[in-house]
Design a protein around this motif. Structure first.
Motif, PDB file in Angstrom:
ATOM      1  N   ARG A 141       0.841  -1.202   0.000  1.00 22.91           N
ATOM      2  CA  ARG A 141       0.000   0.000   0.000  1.00 22.91           C
ATOM      3  C   ARG A 141       0.876   1.252   0.000  1.00 22.91           C
ATOM      4  NH1 ARG A 141       0.375   2.186   4.927  1.00 22.91           N
ATOM      5  NH2 ARG A 141       1.058   0.866   6.655  1.00 22.91           N
ATOM      6  N   ASP A 180       4.888  -3.834   4.167  1.00 25.41           N
ATOM      7  CA  ASP A 180       3.872  -3.245   5.040  1.00 25.41           C
ATOM      8  C   ASP A 180       4.574  -2.666   6.258  1.00 25.41           C
ATOM      9  OD1 ASP A 180       1.254  -2.544   5.778  1.00 25.41           O
ATOM     10  OD2 ASP A 180       1.069  -4.304   7.055  1.00 25.41           O
ATOM     11  N   GLU A 190      -6.175 -16.299  -2.521  1.00 26.85           N
ATOM     12  CA  GLU A 190      -6.198 -16.208  -1.060  1.00 26.85           C
ATOM     13  C   GLU A 190      -4.962 -15.458  -0.543  1.00 26.85           C
ATOM     14  OE1 GLU A 190      -6.215 -19.150   2.867  1.00 26.85           O
ATOM     15  OE2 GLU A 190      -6.698 -19.958   0.884  1.00 26.85           O
ATOM     16  N   GLN A 219      -3.207 -13.265  -2.253  1.00 27.95           N
ATOM     17  CA  GLN A 219      -3.378 -11.863  -2.637  1.00 27.95           C
ATOM     18  C   GLN A 219      -4.255 -11.128  -1.633  1.00 27.95           C
ATOM     19  OE1 GLN A 219      -4.949 -11.833  -6.651  1.00 27.95           O
ATOM     20  NE2 GLN A 219      -3.547 -13.469  -7.229  1.00 27.95           N
ATOM     21  N   GLN A 220      -5.357 -11.756  -1.257  1.00 23.82           N
ATOM     22  CA  GLN A 220      -6.274 -11.118  -0.307  1.00 23.82           C
ATOM     23  C   GLN A 220      -5.601 -10.905   1.040  1.00 23.82           C
ATOM     24  OE1 GLN A 220      -9.229  -9.873  -0.685  1.00 23.82           O
ATOM     25  NE2 GLN A 220      -9.908 -10.640  -2.681  1.00 23.82           N
ATOM     26  N   ARG A 221      -4.824 -11.877   1.472  1.00 24.07           N
ATOM     27  CA  ARG A 221      -4.179 -11.781   2.782  1.00 24.07           C
ATOM     28  C   ARG A 221      -3.085 -10.721   2.795  1.00 24.07           C
ATOM     29  NH1 ARG A 221       0.170 -14.549   4.908  1.00 24.07           N
ATOM     30  NH2 ARG A 221       0.173 -16.129   3.263  1.00 24.07           N
ATOM     31  N   LEU A 250      -2.459  -8.254   0.275  1.00 26.95           N
ATOM     32  CA  LEU A 250      -2.726  -6.980  -0.376  1.00 26.95           C
ATOM     33  C   LEU A 250      -4.163  -6.489  -0.208  1.00 26.95           C
ATOM     34  CD1 LEU A 250      -0.894  -7.820  -3.730  1.00 26.95           C
ATOM     35  CD2 LEU A 250      -0.014  -6.381  -1.895  1.00 26.95           C
ATOM     36  N   GLY A 251      -5.038  -7.371   0.285  1.00 30.78           N
ATOM     37  CA  GLY A 251      -6.428  -6.994   0.461  1.00 30.78           C
ATOM     38  C   GLY A 251      -7.176  -6.875  -0.840  1.00 30.78           C
ATOM     39  N   LEU A 252      -6.683  -7.538  -1.874  1.00 26.75           N
ATOM     40  CA  LEU A 252      -7.353  -7.490  -3.172  1.00 26.75           C
ATOM     41  C   LEU A 252      -6.878  -8.666  -4.006  1.00 26.75           C
ATOM     42  CD1 LEU A 252      -4.805  -6.431  -5.015  1.00 26.75           C
ATOM     43  CD2 LEU A 252      -5.521  -4.210  -4.169  1.00 26.75           C
ATOM     44  N   SER A 253      -7.559  -8.852  -5.141  1.00 31.78           N
ATOM     45  CA  SER A 253      -7.179  -9.879  -6.089  1.00 31.78           C
ATOM     46  C   SER A 253      -6.577  -9.233  -7.319  1.00 31.78           C
ATOM     47  CB  SER A 253      -8.398 -10.720  -6.502  1.00 31.78           C
ATOM     48  OG  SER A 253      -8.086 -11.551  -7.600  1.00 31.78           O
TER      49      SER A 253
END
Length: 241
Positions: free
Chosen positions: A39, A209, A227, A229-231, A233-236
């Protein structure tokens, strides 16, 4: 895994009262393209600037091609074969495109074959060859900045968000340029927010991070693992095609 060209071990960077990098561990393999994701504010740009010596590490070590460069001055780091393309582009606005590239040719006059190769990816550079760089559009200035960094062969290319503000057709040219660079002796460390762009190019990836690398591994694995990616980066990545 190829041998490391660049290794950051426990790197901390303070900027004034702010503790930005908080123990960065990062290995960039020799050859290919490594990507830093994360981010805004995670420390990606600070990592590149610390490698380049623009900001000094307050702790830890940075080893490039077997040499400790942690305390070296930026010009000396550049002379080892490292080039940096900042997000701000930082072209010399009052100088022409040709003059911007000429200043980057450390070993002497421009190699015309190299210039022709670069202009094959970015034809606008030839069109505006004798125009002041400050008169160009943002995307055209980005082309100048990238061309300036690769006007001579480099061992390591540090690039901060190269696709920002670029039209899709220019992004495709950039992909082609980076793919050809990967086939030379140039190693690339890239910070980028265009996930589809890095998925098509990246060999290895580090996710940052809060001033640390929290994940490092294969880009191919991250690109195919929703999964993960979500963990991380919070996105796909698929949502950004």
């Amino acid at each position: 895994m190829p041998e490391p060209l660049l290794t950051l071990s426990g790197v901390h960077t303070h900027i004034g009262q702010y503790h930005i990098l908080q123990g960065v561990d990062l290995v960039v393999p020799r050859g290919g393209l490594s990507v830093l994701l994360g981010r805004n504010g995670a420390g990606k740009t600070t990592t590149l600037r610390t490698i380049m010596g623009l900001w000094k590490a307050s702790a830890g070590s940075i080893v490039f091609d077997g040499r400790d460069i942690t305390k070296m001055a930026t010009p000396d780091i550049a002379n080892l074969g490292i080039a940096y393309v900042p997000e701000s582009m930082a072209v010399f606005s009052s100088l022409t495109v040709r003059e911007n590239l000429y200043l980057a040719a450390r070993s002497g006059p421009l190699d015309q074959a190299r210039v022709d190769w670069i202009c094959g990816f970015f034809p606008a550079l030839k069109k505006f060859w004798n125009y002041p760089a400050g008169n160009l559009s943002g995307g055209q200035k980005q082309m100048v900045a990238i061309a300036r960094a690769i006007v001579e062969p480099r061992k390591l290319l540090l690039v901060d968000e190269p696709t920002k503000g670029l039209a899709p057709a220019i992004v495709q040219s950039l992909i082609a340029a980076f793919r050809e660079l990967k086939d030379t002796d140039t190693t690339i460390l890239l910070v980028e927010q265009n996930f589809n762009f890095v998925r098509s190019l990246g060999d290895t990836v580090g996710v940052m991070d809060d001033g640390r690398v929290v994940h490092a591994g294969s880009m191919a694995l991250l690109a195919t693992d929703d999964e993960l990616q979500q963990r991380l980066l919070g996105l796909s990545l698929d949502s950004h095609q």
